[in-house]
Design a protein around this motif. Structure first.
Motif, PDB file in Angstrom:
ATOM      1  N   ASN A 157       0.850  -1.196   0.000  1.00  0.00           N
ATOM      2  CA  ASN A 157       0.000   0.000   0.000  1.00  0.00           C
ATOM      3  C   ASN A 157       0.879   1.238   0.000  1.00  0.00           C
ATOM      4  OD1 ASN A 157       0.052   1.573   2.718  1.00  0.00           O
ATOM      5  ND2 ASN A 157      -0.079  -0.554   3.371  1.00  0.00           N
TER       6      ASN A 157
ATOM      7  N   GLU B 157       0.672   4.651   3.815  1.00  0.00           N
ATOM      8  CA  GLU B 157       1.422   4.892   5.051  1.00  0.00           C
ATOM      9  C   GLU B 157       2.796   5.460   4.720  1.00  0.00           C
ATOM     10  OE1 GLU B 157       1.139   1.171   7.407  1.00  0.00           O
ATOM     11  OE2 GLU B 157      -0.422   0.761   5.947  1.00  0.00           O
TER      12      GLU B 157
ATOM     13  N   TRP C 129       5.679   5.062   5.815  1.00  0.00           N
ATOM     14  CA  TRP C 129       6.807   4.128   5.744  1.00  0.00           C
ATOM     15  C   TRP C 129       6.913   3.483   4.362  1.00  0.00           C
ATOM     16  CZ3 TRP C 129       7.811  -1.100   5.116  1.00  0.00           C
ATOM     17  CH2 TRP C 129       9.050  -1.539   5.586  1.00  0.00           C
ATOM     18  N   ARG C 130       5.773   3.217   3.750  1.00  0.00           N
ATOM     19  CA  ARG C 130       5.762   2.559   2.428  1.00  0.00           C
ATOM     20  C   ARG C 130       6.134   3.563   1.334  1.00  0.00           C
ATOM     21  NH1 ARG C 130       5.341  -2.435   2.744  1.00  0.00           N
ATOM     22  NH2 ARG C 130       4.763  -3.028   4.854  1.00  0.00           N
TER      23      ARG C 130
ATOM     24  N   ASP D 147      10.553  -6.968   3.638  1.00  0.00           N
ATOM     25  CA  ASP D 147       9.908  -6.574   4.895  1.00  0.00           C
ATOM     26  C   ASP D 147       8.916  -7.583   5.469  1.00  0.00           C
ATOM     27  OD1 ASP D 147       7.855  -5.174   6.613  1.00  0.00           O
ATOM     28  OD2 ASP D 147       6.960  -4.658   4.704  1.00  0.00           O
ATOM     29  N   ARG D 148       7.849  -7.902   4.781  1.00  0.00           N
ATOM     30  CA  ARG D 148       6.913  -8.912   5.299  1.00  0.00           C
ATOM     31  C   ARG D 148       7.183 -10.219   4.565  1.00  0.00           C
ATOM     32  NH1 ARG D 148       1.193  -5.470   5.589  1.00  0.00           N
ATOM     33  NH2 ARG D 148       2.070  -3.694   6.704  1.00  0.00           N
TER      34      ARG D 148
ATOM     35  N   PRO E  18       5.458  -9.337  10.348  1.00  0.00           N
ATOM     36  CA  PRO E  18       6.010  -8.409  11.347  1.00  0.00           C
ATOM     37  C   PRO E  18       5.105  -8.282  12.580  1.00  0.00           C
ATOM     38  CG  PRO E  18       6.210  -7.477   9.167  1.00  0.00           C
ATOM     39  CD  PRO E  18       5.334  -8.690   9.033  1.00  0.00           C
TER      40      PRO E  18
ATOM     41  N   ARG F  47       6.679  -9.128  16.101  1.00  0.00           N
ATOM     42  CA  ARG F  47       6.810  -8.043  17.089  1.00  0.00           C
ATOM     43  C   ARG F  47       6.054  -8.410  18.363  1.00  0.00           C
ATOM     44  NH1 ARG F  47       6.439  -2.839  12.846  1.00  0.00           N
ATOM     45  NH2 ARG F  47       8.117  -3.678  11.560  1.00  0.00           N
TER      46      ARG F  47
ATOM     47  N   TRP G  43      -2.077  -2.060  11.588  1.00  0.00           N
ATOM     48  CA  TRP G  43      -1.064  -1.068  11.198  1.00  0.00           C
ATOM     49  C   TRP G  43      -1.658   0.337  11.017  1.00  0.00           C
ATOM     50  CZ3 TRP G  43       3.242  -3.406  12.185  1.00  0.00           C
ATOM     51  CH2 TRP G  43       3.507  -4.715  11.750  1.00  0.00           C
TER      52      TRP G  43
ATOM     53  N   ASN H 156       3.612  -0.142  15.312  1.00  0.00           N
ATOM     54  CA  ASN H 156       4.226   0.869  14.437  1.00  0.00           C
ATOM     55  C   ASN H 156       3.939   2.268  14.990  1.00  0.00           C
ATOM     56  OD1 ASN H 156       1.576   1.296  13.590  1.00  0.00           O
ATOM     57  ND2 ASN H 156       1.960   0.905  11.410  1.00  0.00           N
TER      58      ASN H 156
ATOM     59  N   ASP I 179       9.254   1.963  13.669  1.00  0.00           N
ATOM     60  CA  ASP I 179       9.491   2.511  12.313  1.00  0.00           C
ATOM     61  C   ASP I 179      10.627   3.530  12.375  1.00  0.00           C
ATOM     62  OD1 ASP I 179       7.730   0.949  10.888  1.00  0.00           O
ATOM     63  OD2 ASP I 179       6.184   2.496  10.680  1.00  0.00           O
TER      64      ASP I 179
ATOM     65  N   TYR J  18      12.752   0.705  11.883  1.00  0.00           N
ATOM     66  CA  TYR J  18      12.473  -0.433  11.007  1.00  0.00           C
ATOM     67  C   TYR J  18      12.864   0.004   9.600  1.00  0.00           C
ATOM     68  CZ  TYR J  18      10.083  -4.494   9.100  1.00  0.00           C
ATOM     69  OH  TYR J  18       9.794  -5.677   8.460  1.00  0.00           O
TER      70      TYR J  18
HETATM   71  C1  FRU Z   1       3.589   0.121   6.777  1.00  0.00           C
HETATM   72  C2  FRU Z   1       3.904  -0.704   7.938  1.00  0.00           C
HETATM   73  C3  FRU Z   1       4.971  -0.114   8.812  1.00  0.00           C
HETATM   74  C4  FRU Z   1       5.423  -1.332   9.498  1.00  0.00           C
HETATM   75  C5  FRU Z   1       5.498  -2.288   8.350  1.00  0.00           C
HETATM   76  C6  FRU Z   1       5.459  -3.708   8.738  1.00  0.00           C
HETATM   77  O1  FRU Z   1       2.623  -0.542   6.001  1.00  0.00           O
HETATM   78  O2  FRU Z   1       2.732  -0.878   8.657  1.00  0.00           O
HETATM   79  O3  FRU Z   1       4.489   0.876   9.653  1.00  0.00           O
HETATM   80  O4  FRU Z   1       6.574  -1.195  10.196  1.00  0.00           O
HETATM   81  O5  FRU Z   1       4.400  -1.979   7.562  1.00  0.00           O
HETATM   82  O6  FRU Z   1       5.390  -4.525   7.626  1.00  0.00           O
END
Ligand code: FRU
Length: 321
Positions: free
Chosen positions: A47, A50, A52-53, A127-128, A175, A179, A202, A228, A254, A275
């Protein structure tokens, strides 16, 4: 991995051409038009809602700049596993040279990733995780370790006892599971008690809503552990609305410079665990794979913790205690 010359089927060419048009210069076309790119990399991002993405895609884009031999195209699955599944299938049938995927959920994305891999397309999972090992390389930080470090940090901060709310990331994603498990391990046998836990998927609005329930049920909460930073921020806002934010410590994960680190500097979060997105490492690894170099099956990224005491100095690397 053998380097392949791409002979794209007509449908694939049409698909890539459509992408070039749709994606425009903002989506990573090589700077120089001198030589056409040798390889096309398809990125499937679960997505872009967010920060972070958005940062992960930005890190991929920056790392790909200066490499005219690759062309990177992007797809946003809008937090929908089925959509992400078809996007991976589209990349595979278009014959991209490599796929970088940050999957929304483990189970639904395992089969399409395995199918592309079996077809001979290298896949970097970022990441995932997915289930099994049918991919070329996994890149990500160690979420169990981060969770455990957060548990130890909470123990030290609260002096060994206290009441905790845990706001979990999507528990069908790895994650979230890691976590959770790491934190439990970190506080095991101590006087810290998790009085309320909920899956906020999230998402900040979900975290806020769950925290409202926690606040209405528990007159005493000492610490919120959110998986997160958006979740930790949502919890803070709920507590602030109830006039209880000063009684509670908020911890998130994060540690983005413009998100978690800012929350720490402003005193909203007591700690944020870094992260890393792995975007740069994914491009570096992709270039190796495409050039026929061997890469490890797993690349583990390290992580820092940011607190008001160390954030200005750049945080502190996690220690194993
Ligand atoms: C963004 C997020 C981050 C988190 C990560 C985990 O989509 O939710 O905030 O650390 O994915 O996969």
């Amino acid at each position: 991995m053998k380097t392949k010359t791409i002979l794209l089927p007509a449908a694939g060419l049409a698909f890539l051409a459509a992408f070039s048009v749709a994606c425009g210069k903002d989506h990573g076309s090589p700077a120089s038009s001198a030589a056409p790119p040798k390889w096309t990399i398809g990125v499937s991002q679960c997505n872009l809602g967010e920060p972070w993405r958005v940062q992960m895609n930005q890190d991929i884009r920056s790392a790909a700049e200066g490499h005219p031999e690759i062309k990177v195209i992007y797809k946003d699955s809008q937090n929908d596993s089925l959509r992400q599944r078809s996007q991976i299938e589209e990349y595979a049938s278009a014959g991209v040279d490599l796929i970088i995927v940050s999957p929304k959920e483990a189970a639904p994305l395992t089969a399409p990733i395995a199918a592309a891999y079996r077809q001979g397309i290298p896949v970097i999972v970022l990441d995932r995780r997915v289930l099994g090992t049918e991919y070329t390389c996994f890149i990500g930080a160690d979420n169990v370790r981060i969770g455990k470090a957060a548990g130890h940090w909470a123990l030290r901060k609260l002096g060994g006892s206290g009441k905790i709310v845990e706001l979990e990331g999507l528990m069908t994603s790895t994650p979230g599971q890691d976590r959770h498990a790491g934190f439990r391990e970190g506080i095991e046998g101590s006087g810290l008690e998790i009085v309320f836990e909920a899956d906020m998927k999230w998402l900040e609005p979900d975290a806020r809503r769950e925290m409202e329930s926690a606040l209405s049920r528990f007159p005493r909460i000492d610490l919120v552990y959110a998986h997160n930073d958006p979740g930790a921020h949502g919890a803070f806002l709920a507590a602030q609305a109830a006039g209880r934010e000063k009684d509670i410590l908020f911890v998130g994960i994060d540690g983005l410079p413009h998100e978690g680190q800012v929350y720490v500097k402003r005193g909203i979060l007591a700690a944020s665990f870094e992260y890393p997105t792995g975007g740069r490492e994914a491009v570096e690894t992709a270039l190796k794979i495409l050039s026929g170099e061997a890469v490890p099956r797993e690349i583990t990224l390290s992580s820092r913790v940011y607190t008001p005491e160390n954030v200005e100095a750049g945080g502190e690397w996690l220690r194993d205690n």
